[in-house]
Motif scaffolding. Structure first.
Motif, PDB file in Angstrom:
ATOM      1  N   PHE A   1       0.845  -1.193   0.000  1.00 39.41           N
ATOM      2  CA  PHE A   1       0.000   0.000   0.000  1.00 39.41           C
ATOM      3  C   PHE A   1       0.883   1.247   0.000  1.00 39.41           C
ATOM      4  CE2 PHE A   1      -2.419   3.345   2.185  1.00 39.41           C
ATOM      5  CZ  PHE A   1      -3.509   3.411   1.335  1.00 39.41           C
TER       6      PHE A   1
ATOM      7  N   THR B   1       1.639   4.278   1.317  1.00 34.67           N
ATOM      8  CA  THR B   1       1.311   5.025   2.533  1.00 34.67           C
ATOM      9  C   THR B   1       1.527   6.530   2.384  1.00 34.67           C
ATOM     10  OG1 THR B   1       3.541   4.540   3.310  1.00 34.67           O
ATOM     11  CG2 THR B   1       1.797   3.106   4.097  1.00 34.67           C
TER      12      THR B   1
ATOM     13  N   ARG C   1      -1.015  -4.039   3.497  1.00 33.18           N
ATOM     14  CA  ARG C   1      -0.701  -2.839   4.292  1.00 33.18           C
ATOM     15  C   ARG C   1      -0.386  -3.232   5.731  1.00 33.18           C
ATOM     16  NH1 ARG C   1      -4.150   2.813   5.220  1.00 33.18           N
ATOM     17  NH2 ARG C   1      -2.415   3.906   6.225  1.00 33.18           N
TER      18      ARG C   1
ATOM     19  N   GLU D   1      -7.254   3.967   1.760  1.00 31.97           N
ATOM     20  CA  GLU D   1      -6.635   4.516   2.971  1.00 31.97           C
ATOM     21  C   GLU D   1      -7.588   4.391   4.156  1.00 31.97           C
ATOM     22  OE1 GLU D   1      -4.246   6.470   5.677  1.00 31.97           O
ATOM     23  OE2 GLU D   1      -3.598   6.080   3.622  1.00 31.97           O
TER      24      GLU D   1
ATOM     25  N   SER E   1      -8.284   0.697   5.388  1.00 30.16           N
ATOM     26  CA  SER E   1      -7.210  -0.131   5.942  1.00 30.16           C
ATOM     27  C   SER E   1      -6.379   0.534   7.028  1.00 30.16           C
ATOM     28  CB  SER E   1      -6.274  -0.560   4.798  1.00 30.16           C
ATOM     29  OG  SER E   1      -5.732   0.589   4.157  1.00 30.16           O
TER      30      SER E   1
END
Length: 1143
Positions: free
Chosen positions: A829, A831, A862, A1119, A1122
């Motif tokens: 993921f 971030t 993630r 976002e 998760s």
């Protein structure tokens, strides 16, 4: 070789226009003195293909710019048309020609050829252009640009090189210097760029091992080398003509008869001849170095077989020394006993004489191969004289010898001895006694490092030795069987009387002797009873004793030389690290003095034991195991069909070699079954040890070739098999970048693909094209090695692309082979998506869209701490190296303290790339590590999370949408692994409040049909409840910077901004997908409520329609969904079934 006179001198005055090099335009004005100060070797700022002009213009030695050259001693001489010009004379001090073939065959040096050899306008290779800047390396760069051979051949100067043997040498090749041909980059790259940056061809720098090998090769000039007669033929004959020839051959004829004795000899010859043919095939398949049987087997079958056989073969030779010396000592003691000259008693006398003998033999061996070879020649002469002495003796019958059974050649004796007469023996037991006499065919191959031309010497010497010795054994068998009866009393009075003649039918009776008493009482003479028959028959008996001494001592000497040589070669390859001290050689012949001492100690130990009857069959089996593997090597190499298997010796057949290998194994059990079993157990144990240790060597063995061939055949066969749901397995393309930069991502994916499916570690390299291309090949080898070292079953695949999306497209389309192709894209993921340019985020999201377009499943992983540890990797390695006191081999540093994105798994910035490979980075690695901050410490701990056993916990599967079953299959595969087997699967599904029980039962039925164990099923009835206001507010605050806010600007300006920044969220889009946005916020609340303690969450990933949902909104959904959770996998299959309940 000399460059011949150029036929076109005018074309040599300057290089071709298409090959101009920096500074070439100014060379017309360079003087010879200017050339002489040119720095030796290429530097990072200059090409190694410089044009060194010696003279210019035919017949004008003082013309042009050359007149400014300072005078040399040669220039003071009167110059005539027959003399060299001064510049050419001066050039001799600075230029040299290295092995350059003159088609005319004139090989005189330049100073002999004079003007004929170096014409005006010709140039030759200079020291400066030959040597690299590696500080004395014996790598020579082939300066074709300065040689007129190319002018004559192609009509213009070129840096392209014609085929030449020196390009194909290894660095440590003792037969000549290694030259490096121009690299592809130097021929192909643009002219305004440097062909290479580091001063070495292809960016190559020699390893310390290569440097040492080159130095050793240079020092080895002038060593003693043997031809095929002295080096192979003599040694093999001496080893094969053993004690058996003189003291056992007659007994074998007595037991088996002439016919079966010849059969025994021929069977042994078949085994040794097949092995000789196989040895010849391997020995002529490339340059052979020292190590004999070990070298041949290890380079053919790999270090596992070579290492195991090498050790027992060296040991067998060491113990064979003791066997032969004890045989010699026993003969001497017998002579002393006959003369009543025993020193102590028989056993101790054998020990004393044996010890003295081996000390003398050690002295001869240590004195050098020259002395050893001279000693062998002397022994051969004695042995041949002894054999001729026997043959001559068979033609000189004497009445005094008749009572002992020797009558000369008689047809009656021949026919009587033609058939067998086994007494307490069988055919196989007699064969077992004879066969060790046939061994010794590797005596020449064992000193392969001391042969002038092993490829020619080994086949000729070995096969001729087998032929000569076989004829000798057959001749002696027939001669002895035709001259001597089986039993004789030795009594002159046992003549045939007239009355007894009718009862006597043996051949001796017809010749006037009656030995019938031997049927009841054991006699002392005849083939069956007297081991000294050859002494009896010979013309001069002491010569047979000398022959026995010669046979034993020569065999002992050959084994004493073979064992250390083989052992030294084994130790040099570092197969067994503890034995490295025996690799050192001394003197110009690189004599293994330490190996000699070790062999001496082993042999002395067995001599002092003096009980060799038990150990003898084991030694024979050790030799036979070596023969079997040599034969199997040829079969295996032929079966693998490797293009590198091209023996110069053509008289071999793979099936004949296989037959030879099987015959060797059969003979092992015939000789002694328990010794054969013991040999196989020892070889297997050593094989397992070497396989476990995995020595870092690559010899291009046939094992590698066969593995490739089998993989290729199975891959092709697999393409003809249609996919079936039952056989579906996730084959993952993991966009990880460098594999060691995201260990958590690597370990988690490896957990469910190991021994189940394919895993490809994709790495998209960006940045300067030239730099990226240069590093792609290095990365491929380096990181694949890193994966193997870390026991990760995966393939590393780097590609170069302008951006992440383009690289991912390349990988999605081209990764894999046939059915071994990825079907699931795995990414970390992103971030930091709110902090980077939206162009990167756009590329990331489009990569996911592309995966769906290519019918891939997608998994987004993630972790709240993050995945990317590349910015602290150097410190991590240093910390671990302080703990272990030795740094790992593959420390990959990245000192970029600006944290990289976790999701740009394949991305390496140009800054990081340059630091990655720069000396500065490695220098920094040696400096003390700075303490890690709290965030990095947590990241480092989290990165190791999936390396540990997970213990009792849960894997929560939020199977909200049916994607074909991938969301359920991945957790099931994880629970089958040892680290995850204590975790239970909990399944969460969406449903209605009034149908919770029904939905749970339906899901339980489906899971039971799929045969997937679960601990609980939870139906989420409140999934569509409106999320909390603070969470909605947080979501709106997060997306605010990415909104278009078209209501606050004119329509035209809004449209223009949307076209320039398509990732922006419009008000209309936000309203249209309001419910879906709220669902992601609500799901995050439910995840925190139900799964905050789970070891892992696997959840259906929300989809975004292409062109309808903007990049920023989709990233906001992922976002929101998760964040602040345990490790989570967002999974979406390609909506093709991957689970089935049909059998």
């Amino acid at each position: 070789m000399q460059p011949a006179p150029s036929s076109n001198t005018s074309s040599s005055s300057k290089p071709s226009d298409d090959l101009a090099v920096p500074g070439s335009s100014a060379q017309q004005g360079l003087s010879v003195s200017d050339l002489s100060v040119k720095p030796l070797g290429p530097t990072p700022s200059q090409s190694r293909f410089q044009v060194d002009l010696v003279t210019e213009g035919a017949g004008s030695p003082a013309g042009g710019s050359l007149t400014s050259a300072p005078s040399s001693p040669a220039t003071s001489k009167p110059q005539t048309s027959e003399q060299e010009p001064p510049a050419a004379e001066e050039a001799k001090g600075r230029f040299r020609v290295v092995n350059f073939a003159d088609p005319s065959g004139d090989s005189r040096p330049p100073d002999v050829l004079g003007n004929e050899g170096l014409q005006n306008g010709d140039t030759v290779m200079s020291e400066g252009s030959l040597h690299s800047s590696s500080g004395g390396q014996h790598h020579y760069y082939y300066d074709t640009h300065t040689n007129t051979y190319y002018l004559r051949t192609f009509g213009h100067n070129t840096i392209d090189a014609v085929p030449r043997i020196d390009f194909y040498r290894h660095t440590e090749a003792p037969l000549g210097e290694k030259l490096l041909r121009p690299s592809l980059a130097e021929l192909h790259d643009e002219l305004d760029k440097e062909p290479f940056e580091d001063g070495y061809a292809n960016g190559e720098d020699s390893t310390p091992m290569e440097t040492a090998a080159a130095k050793e090769a240079n020092e080895s000039k002038g060593v003693v080398k043997f031809g095929w007669i002295k080096g192979v033929l003599v040694r093999c004959m001496l080893n094969i003509w053993g004690v058996m020839l003189f003291i056992r051959m007659s007994w074998i004829v007595g037991q088996a008869g002439i016919g079966l004795s010849c059969v025994i000899i021929l069977i042994a010859t078949v085994v040794t001849t097949i092995t000789g043919l196989s040895t010849s095939a391997i020995a002529t398949n490339g340059f052979v170095r020292g190590g004999g049987a070990y070298y041949l087997i290890s380079r053919s079958l790999g270090p596992e077989f070579g290492g195991s056989i090498g050790l027992i073969f060296a040991f067998a030779n060491a113990v064979a020394v003791a066997m032969y010396v004890v045989g010699f000592a026993e003969t001497v003691v017998e002579l002393l006993k006959d003369s009543n000259l025993l020193m102590v008693d028989e056993m101790n006398d054998i020990r004393i004489i044996g010890t003295l003998t081996i000390i003398v033999l050690l002295g001869i061996s240590v004195a050098g191969m020259e002395w050893e070879a001279k000693a062998q020649l002397v022994l051969l002469v004695i042995l041949v004289v002894a054999i001729f002495n026997f043959v001559i003796g068979t033609f000189i019958p004497m009445e005094s010898k008749e009572p002992k059974g020797f009558f000369g050649y008689k047809a009656q004796i021949f026919f009587e001895n033609l058939g067998p007469d086994f007494r307490d023996e069988t055919f196989f037991s007699v064969f077992a006694i004879f066969f060790p006499a046939a061994t010794g065919i590797l005596a020449g191959a064992n000193i392969s490092g001391d042969l002038a031309d092993p490829q020619s010497a080994i086949p000729k010497g070995t096969l001729l030795a087998i032929l000569i010795t076989t004829i000798t054994y057959l001749g002696i068998a027939v001669s002895a069987g035709s001259c001597v009866v089986r039993d004789a009393t030795g009594n002159f009075n046992d003549t045939v009387s007239m009355g007894k003649f009718s009862n006597c039918t043996e051949a001796a009776c017809k010749l006037g002797y009656d030995f019938s008493s031997c049927k009841n009482n054991k006699c002392s003479y005849g083939l069956m009873n007297d081991f000294q028959v050859m002494s009896l028959v010979s013309g001069f008996a002491p010569l047979i004793s000398a022959g026995i001494f010669s046979a034993t001592l020569s065999s002992a000497l050959a084994s004493l030389v073979s064992a250390p040589k083989v052992f030294q070669a084994l130790c040099k390859d570092n197969i067994y690290p503890g034995l490295q001290i025996f690799a050192k050689g001394y003197g110009k012949n690189n004599e293994p003095l330490r190996g000699y001492l070790l062999t001496f100690m082993i042999a002395l130990g067995f001599i002092l034991i003096a009980e060799l009857n038990t150990i003898a069959p084991i030694i024979s089996n050790f030799f036979l195991a070596s023969y079997a593997l040599i034969n199997f090597s040829v079969f295996h190499a032929s079966l693998a069909k490797s293009p590198g298997w091209r023996p110069g010796f053509k008289y071999y057949n793979m099936w004949v070699s296989l037959t030879g290998a099987i015959l060797c194994c059969v003979v092992m059990f015939v000789i002694n079954w328990w010794a054969a079993l013991l040999t196989n157990v020892i070889v297997l144990a050593l094989y397992i040890y070497v396989t476990y240790k995995k020595p870092d060597v690559n010899w291009g063995s046939s094992t590698q070739a066969l593995t490739y061939l089998q993989a290729l055949q199975h891959s092709i066969r697999l393409t003809g098999v249609e996919d079936h749901i039952k056989n579906f397995r996730p084959q993952c393309l993991v966009m990880i970048g460098t594999p060691n930069s995201r260990p958590a991502l690597l370990n988690l994916v490896h957990a469910f693909t190991k021994n189940v499916g394919l895993m490809v570690c994709g790495h998209v390299r960006m940045g300067p094209r030239r730099q990226a291309f240069k590093e792609l090949a290095n990365d491929q080898a380096r990181y694949q090695r890193w994966l193997i070292k870390n026991k990760t079953k995966a393939f590393y695949t780097p590609v170069y692309a302008e951006d992440l999306r383009e690289g991912a497209q390349f990988l999605l389309q081209a990764s894999g082979l046939g059915r071994l192709r990825p079907n699931t894209l795995v990414v970390g993921f992103k971030t930091n998506w709110r902090d980077v340019e939206m162009k990167e985020v756009d590329s990331y999201i489009n990569m996911i869209h592309d995966a769906f377009d290519f019918q891939y499943g997608v998994v987004v992983i993630r972790m709240k701490e993050g995945l990317d540890i590349s910015h602290i990797q150097g410190q991590e390695e240093l910390l671990s190296s302080h703990e272990k006191t030795s740094a790992p081999k593959d420390i990959i540093l990245s000192v970029d303290h600006g944290k990289e994105s976790d999701a740009d798994s394949s991305k390496v910035s140009s800054k990081a790339t340059s630091e990655h490979n720069s000396p500065a980075a490695h220098k920094e690695a040696k400096s003390p590590a700075t303490p890690l901050n709290v965030v990095d410490q947590k990241l480092l701990e989290a990165s190791r999370q999936f390396q540990k056993k997970q213990g009792k916990g849960t894997i929560d599967v939020w199977w909200l949408f049916d994607d074909g079953g991938l969301t359920l299959l991945i957790p099931y595969l994880l629970t089958n692994k040892k680290k995850w087997d204590e975790c239970k699967i909990r399944v969460f599904i969406g449903g209605k409040i009034n149908r919770i029980d029904h939905d749970r039962r339906t899901m339980a039925t489906l899971l039971s049909k799929f045969r997937i164990d679960f601990s609980d099923i939870m139906v989420l009835g409140d999934i569509n409840t409106k999320p909390k206001k603070e969470n909605i507010a947080a979501f709106e605050e997060m997306i605010e910077p990415f909104r278009l806010n078209e209501d606050e600007m004119e329509q035209e300006a809004a449209d223009k901004m949307k076209s320039e920044e398509p990732w922006r969220i419009t008000d209309n889009e936000l309203e249209l997908y309001k419910i879906k946005s709220y669902r992601q916020i609500r799901l995050n609340e439910l995840l925190k409520e139900h799964s905050s303690t789970a070891n892992l969450i696997v959840m259906s990933m929300p989809l975004a329609r292409k062109g309808a949902v903007s990049t920023a909104l989709y990233m906001a959904w992922l976002e929101t969904l998760s964040k602040d959770l345990p490790p989570i996998l967002l999974v979406r299959g390609n909506h093709q079934s991957v689970l089935t309940f049909y059998s």
